[in-house]
Design a protein around this motif. Structure first.
Motif, PDB file in Angstrom:
ATOM      1  N   LEU A 163      17.292  -8.040  -8.697  1.00 32.77           N
ATOM      2  CA  LEU A 163      16.102  -7.737  -8.502  1.00 32.77           C
ATOM      3  C   LEU A 163      15.460  -6.810  -9.143  1.00 32.77           C
ATOM      4  CD1 LEU A 163      16.257  -8.705  -4.537  1.00 32.77           C
ATOM      5  CD2 LEU A 163      15.799 -10.244  -6.369  1.00 32.77           C
ATOM      6  N   GLY A 164      16.161  -5.757  -9.225  1.00 33.00           N
ATOM      7  CA  GLY A 164      15.471  -4.383  -9.791  1.00 33.00           C
ATOM      8  C   GLY A 164      15.231  -4.419 -11.380  1.00 33.00           C
ATOM      9  N   ALA A 165      15.638  -5.708 -11.894  1.00 29.55           N
ATOM     10  CA  ALA A 165      15.384  -6.047 -13.183  1.00 29.55           C
ATOM     11  C   ALA A 165      13.839  -6.650 -13.520  1.00 29.55           C
ATOM     12  CB  ALA A 165      16.302  -6.689 -14.146  1.00 29.55           C
ATOM     13  N   PHE A 166      13.555  -7.015 -12.343  1.00 29.66           N
ATOM     14  CA  PHE A 166      11.858  -7.616 -12.255  1.00 29.66           C
ATOM     15  C   PHE A 166      11.030  -6.623 -12.628  1.00 29.66           C
ATOM     16  CE2 PHE A 166      14.584 -11.317 -10.460  1.00 29.66           C
ATOM     17  CZ  PHE A 166      13.598 -12.247 -10.768  1.00 29.66           C
ATOM     18  N   ALA A 167       9.701  -7.251 -12.981  1.00 32.45           N
ATOM     19  CA  ALA A 167       8.399  -6.349 -13.034  1.00 32.45           C
ATOM     20  C   ALA A 167       8.121  -5.565 -11.533  1.00 32.45           C
ATOM     21  CB  ALA A 167       7.242  -7.088 -13.511  1.00 32.45           C
ATOM     22  N   PRO A 168       7.731  -4.637 -11.617  1.00 34.00           N
ATOM     23  CA  PRO A 168       7.422  -3.796 -10.397  1.00 34.00           C
ATOM     24  C   PRO A 168       6.986  -4.626  -9.195  1.00 34.00           C
ATOM     25  CG  PRO A 168       7.020  -2.515 -12.220  1.00 34.00           C
ATOM     26  CD  PRO A 168       6.975  -3.862 -12.710  1.00 34.00           C
ATOM     27  N   ALA A 169       5.838  -5.368  -9.419  1.00 27.57           N
ATOM     28  CA  ALA A 169       5.217  -6.012  -8.374  1.00 27.57           C
ATOM     29  C   ALA A 169       6.025  -7.112  -7.800  1.00 27.57           C
ATOM     30  CB  ALA A 169       3.716  -6.368  -9.003  1.00 27.57           C
ATOM     31  N   GLU A 170       6.808  -7.993  -8.640  1.00 29.16           N
ATOM     32  CA  GLU A 170       7.521  -9.136  -8.317  1.00 29.16           C
ATOM     33  C   GLU A 170       9.000  -8.549  -7.669  1.00 29.16           C
ATOM     34  OE1 GLU A 170       8.148 -11.175 -11.977  1.00 29.16           O
ATOM     35  OE2 GLU A 170       6.658 -12.408 -11.565  1.00 29.16           O
ATOM     36  N   ARG A 171       9.176  -7.353  -8.339  1.00 33.37           N
ATOM     37  CA  ARG A 171      10.490  -6.807  -7.734  1.00 33.37           C
ATOM     38  C   ARG A 171      10.282  -6.268  -6.332  1.00 33.37           C
ATOM     39  NH1 ARG A 171      10.979  -1.066  -9.967  1.00 33.37           N
ATOM     40  NH2 ARG A 171      10.947  -2.224 -11.950  1.00 33.37           N
ATOM     41  N   LEU A 172       9.148  -5.652  -5.754  1.00 29.31           N
ATOM     42  CA  LEU A 172       8.872  -5.305  -4.616  1.00 29.31           C
ATOM     43  C   LEU A 172       8.832  -6.456  -3.647  1.00 29.31           C
ATOM     44  CD1 LEU A 172       8.026  -3.267  -2.307  1.00 29.31           C
ATOM     45  CD2 LEU A 172       5.708  -3.395  -3.271  1.00 29.31           C
ATOM     46  N   ARG A 173       8.195  -7.318  -3.766  1.00 33.73           N
ATOM     47  CA  ARG A 173       8.081  -8.555  -3.211  1.00 33.73           C
ATOM     48  C   ARG A 173       9.365  -9.204  -2.745  1.00 33.73           C
ATOM     49  NH1 ARG A 173       6.457  -9.846   1.203  1.00 33.73           N
ATOM     50  NH2 ARG A 173       5.864 -12.064   1.701  1.00 33.73           N
TER      51      ARG A 173
ATOM     52  N   ARG B 297       0.696  -1.267   0.091  1.00 33.78           N
ATOM     53  CA  ARG B 297       0.089  -0.010   0.001  1.00 33.78           C
ATOM     54  C   ARG B 297       0.817   1.279   0.197  1.00 33.78           C
ATOM     55  NH1 ARG B 297      -5.494  -0.502   1.147  1.00 33.78           N
ATOM     56  NH2 ARG B 297      -5.476   1.608   2.075  1.00 33.78           N
ATOM     57  N   PHE B 298       2.028   1.259   0.364  1.00 35.37           N
ATOM     58  CA  PHE B 298       3.193   2.203   0.203  1.00 35.37           C
ATOM     59  C   PHE B 298       3.825   2.139  -0.840  1.00 35.37           C
ATOM     60  CE2 PHE B 298       1.425   1.662   4.600  1.00 35.37           C
ATOM     61  CZ  PHE B 298       1.553   2.978   5.079  1.00 35.37           C
ATOM     62  N   SER B 299       3.461   1.850  -2.022  1.00 36.85           N
ATOM     63  CA  SER B 299       4.331   1.560  -3.143  1.00 36.85           C
ATOM     64  C   SER B 299       4.197   2.794  -4.155  1.00 36.85           C
ATOM     65  CB  SER B 299       4.155   0.199  -3.877  1.00 36.85           C
ATOM     66  OG  SER B 299       2.589   0.131  -4.214  1.00 36.85           O
ATOM     67  N   SER B 300       4.328   4.021  -3.559  1.00 41.29           N
ATOM     68  CA  SER B 300       4.640   5.150  -4.352  1.00 41.29           C
ATOM     69  C   SER B 300       5.424   6.118  -3.795  1.00 41.29           C
ATOM     70  CB  SER B 300       3.156   5.720  -4.976  1.00 41.29           C
ATOM     71  OG  SER B 300       2.457   6.050  -3.534  1.00 41.29           O
ATOM     72  N   PHE B 301       5.884   7.123  -4.549  1.00 38.26           N
ATOM     73  CA  PHE B 301       6.545   8.134  -3.801  1.00 38.26           C
ATOM     74  C   PHE B 301       5.850   8.941  -2.806  1.00 38.26           C
ATOM     75  CE2 PHE B 301       9.671   7.741  -7.619  1.00 38.26           C
ATOM     76  CZ  PHE B 301      10.530   7.273  -7.051  1.00 38.26           C
TER      77      PHE B 301
ATOM     78  N   LEU C  33       8.344  -0.251   6.113  1.00 39.57           N
ATOM     79  CA  LEU C  33       7.647   0.133   4.990  1.00 39.57           C
ATOM     80  C   LEU C  33       8.186   0.623   4.052  1.00 39.57           C
ATOM     81  CD1 LEU C  33       4.553   1.281   7.167  1.00 39.57           C
ATOM     82  CD2 LEU C  33       4.611  -0.747   5.719  1.00 39.57           C
ATOM     83  N   PHE C  34       9.234   1.601   4.400  1.00 38.71           N
ATOM     84  CA  PHE C  34      10.096   2.372   3.328  1.00 38.71           C
ATOM     85  C   PHE C  34      10.929   1.899   2.678  1.00 38.71           C
ATOM     86  CE2 PHE C  34      13.226   5.420   2.215  1.00 38.71           C
ATOM     87  CZ  PHE C  34      12.509   6.733   1.939  1.00 38.71           C
ATOM     88  N   ASP C  35      11.741   0.989   3.079  1.00 43.85           N
ATOM     89  CA  ASP C  35      13.179   0.538   2.471  1.00 43.85           C
ATOM     90  C   ASP C  35      12.891  -0.392   1.416  1.00 43.85           C
ATOM     91  OD1 ASP C  35      14.483   1.725   4.498  1.00 43.85           O
ATOM     92  OD2 ASP C  35      14.905  -0.005   5.646  1.00 43.85           O
ATOM     93  N   PRO C  36      12.061  -1.273   1.370  1.00 43.40           N
ATOM     94  CA  PRO C  36      11.607  -2.146   0.132  1.00 43.40           C
ATOM     95  C   PRO C  36      10.940  -1.431  -0.946  1.00 43.40           C
ATOM     96  CG  PRO C  36      10.166  -2.977   1.714  1.00 43.40           C
ATOM     97  CD  PRO C  36      11.176  -1.897   2.328  1.00 43.40           C
ATOM     98  N   ASN C  37       9.982  -0.572  -0.737  1.00 45.29           N
ATOM     99  CA  ASN C  37       9.165   0.271  -1.349  1.00 45.29           C
ATOM    100  C   ASN C  37      10.121   1.341  -2.367  1.00 45.29           C
ATOM    101  OD1 ASN C  37       6.286  -0.350  -1.607  1.00 45.29           O
ATOM    102  ND2 ASN C  37       6.612  -0.217   0.569  1.00 45.29           N
ATOM    103  N   LEU C  38      11.280   1.860  -1.707  1.00 48.01           N
ATOM    104  CA  LEU C  38      12.212   2.787  -2.214  1.00 48.01           C
ATOM    105  C   LEU C  38      12.913   2.018  -3.132  1.00 48.01           C
ATOM    106  CD1 LEU C  38      13.091   5.529  -2.594  1.00 48.01           C
ATOM    107  CD2 LEU C  38      14.844   5.169  -0.856  1.00 48.01           C
ATOM    108  N   GLY C  39      13.538   0.776  -2.931  1.00 44.53           N
ATOM    109  CA  GLY C  39      14.489   0.031  -3.832  1.00 44.53           C
ATOM    110  C   GLY C  39      13.647  -0.602  -4.730  1.00 44.53           C
ATOM    111  N   ALA C  40      12.471  -0.602  -4.776  1.00 48.87           N
ATOM    112  CA  ALA C  40      11.552  -1.068  -5.665  1.00 48.87           C
ATOM    113  C   ALA C  40      11.209   0.023  -6.917  1.00 48.87           C
ATOM    114  CB  ALA C  40      10.247  -1.902  -5.295  1.00 48.87           C
TER     115      ALA C  40
END
Length: 413
Positions: free
Chosen positions: A335-345, A71-75, A119-126
């Motif tokens: 991991l950054g090369a994956f599609a956004p949803a998979e990348r975040l997970r 739910r926090f997957s946006s800037f 909440l912050f770290d994986p979302n920023l990385g994705a």
């Protein structure tokens, strides 16, 4: 030079400057909380409790909170998270007192900051890979990795100067200021780029996203699962170096804090030298590089327990630092090369595994260090090297080819 070209892009420059301050603030916070706990309680055990408490939210949210993290997957959402972190950090000095009540409030603050960080770290990385073209993902990953490594060196150096003019508790307020700056920068990015990790580009920031399950992704990409597992084992064993180096120096070489500082500086210098090499790698598979770097680090760590001469130990410390970026940048860029949803997970799973491994190591391995500092280094180093070789061997024996990583679309810039 590649880093300079990246920094000519305004979004990358804004994010890099904001995160440079934020990561430095994190280092100030990590050092300040240990000082404050020890000054108020005189207990090393309570210092350990605080360190564990900070990791608990990462483990819990990474294990059972995938929908909440998504739910926090946006800037825009991350700007609010950093704003909340700023408020908590600024308020803590006003609520703290050098007694049991003050310690309890500090522990609550640590849990809150840990939750916001989880909440912050994986979302920023994705989100970061969406700022650049797919072929630039490794470079921007290396740039942010370099930011963290500089902060690890600048943090301890700056805290000594800051403590000449402010108290330990007031360092929390300075940390809050860095979070506030980061929140403003993320808010600017949210207005300019309506991107969400987990759904690609073009969605309205702040809209809730569905989270993918980790297991199907890892089944489709078993080599990623091996790499994440190796990462957890390595972070578990890293507790030996973290708590055992002073003991090793004292018992093996009769050395004190000054030499410990030199060893730490050697590791940091090696990491700074290794970062450009890791971020500009162009040839070869990612997993052999990743596992090979852990083999080198594991062997070097084991040899630290066997060396008789201090210069040799310093050289080994330099080597461990030199290969460290090859581990962090290589995996994170893949991991950054994956599609956004998979990348975040996947980034959330990796974060959960290393936090769990690191916490378990800090709880268990000090007993091994107490029994034998030399034996602890040899055992942990061989464990890392053996796990890395086993992972590489297992990857080479996989009969089913790994599902190709989906091609990334470049964000609307």
């Amino acid at each position: 030079m590649n880093y300079l070209l990246l920094l000519r892009r305004r979004p990358v420059l804004v994010l890099w400057l904001a995160q440079s301050l934020s990561v430095l603030g994190d280092r100030l916070y990590a050092l300040a909380v240990m000082w404050v706990v020890y000054a108020s309680t005189g207990s090393a055990s309570l210092m350990g409790l605080v360190a564990v408490a900070e990791s608990v939210p990462y483990i819990v949210l990474g294990s059972v909170g995938r929908q909440l993290v998504a739910r926090f997957s946006s800037f825009a959402s991350l700007a609010w998270v950093d704003g909340a972190r700023a408020v908590v950090a600024v308020v803590l000095p006003f609520l703290w007192s050098p007694d049991a009540h003050g310690f309890a409030l500090l522990l609550v603050g640590v849990l809150l900051l840990g939750t916001f960080g989880a909440l912050f770290d994986p979302n920023l990385g994705a989100l970061v890979p969406d700022l650049v073209e797919p072929e630039k993902v490794q470079e921007i990953t290396g740039l942010l990795d370099l930011t963290g490594r500089i902060a690890r060196i600048a943090g301890p150096a700056s805290i000594g100067l800051l403590l000449l003019v402010v108290s330990e508790v007031q360092l929390f307020a300075l940390n809050g200021l860095t979070f506030a700056v980061s929140a403003v920068a993320l808010g600017w990015l949210a207005r300019r780029y309506a991107m969400a990790a987990g759904s690609g580009t073009g969605e309205r920031p702040g809209k809730a996203r569905s989270a993918v399950r980790a297991w199907p992704v890892l089944r489709a990409h078993p080599r990623v699962g091996l790499a994440v597992g190796l990462h957890g084992v390595a972070l578990f064993c890293s507790a030996v170096a973290a708590v055992g180096m002073p003991a090793l120096l004292a018992t093996r070489y009769g050395a004190g804090a000054g030499v410990y500082g030199l060893v730490t500086a050697a590791v940091g210098a090696g990491a700074l030298l290794g970062n450009p090499l890791a971020s500009n790698r162009r040839s070869g598979g990612w997993l052999p590089v990743y596992c090979g770097a852990w083999v080198v680090q594991g062997v070097a760590t084991a040899c630290m327990g066997l060396m008789l001469q201090l210069p040799a130990l310093m050289l080994l410390a330099l080597v461990t630092g030199l290969v460290t970026p090859a581990t962090s940048v290589t995996l994170r860029a893949h991991l950054g090369a994956f599609a956004p949803a998979e990348r975040l997970r996947l980034m959330s799973v990796d974060q959960t595994v290393i936090r769990a491994g690191g916490t378990a190591g800090m709880l268990l391995l000090p007993f091994l260090v107490d029994a034998s500092p030399r034996g602890a280094f040899v055992t942990s180093g061989l464990m890392v090297a053996g796990t890395a070789l086993s992972s590489l061997l297992a990857a080479s024996r996989l009969l089913r080819p790994e599902t190709p990583v989906p091609a990334l679309s470049v964000a609307n810039r």
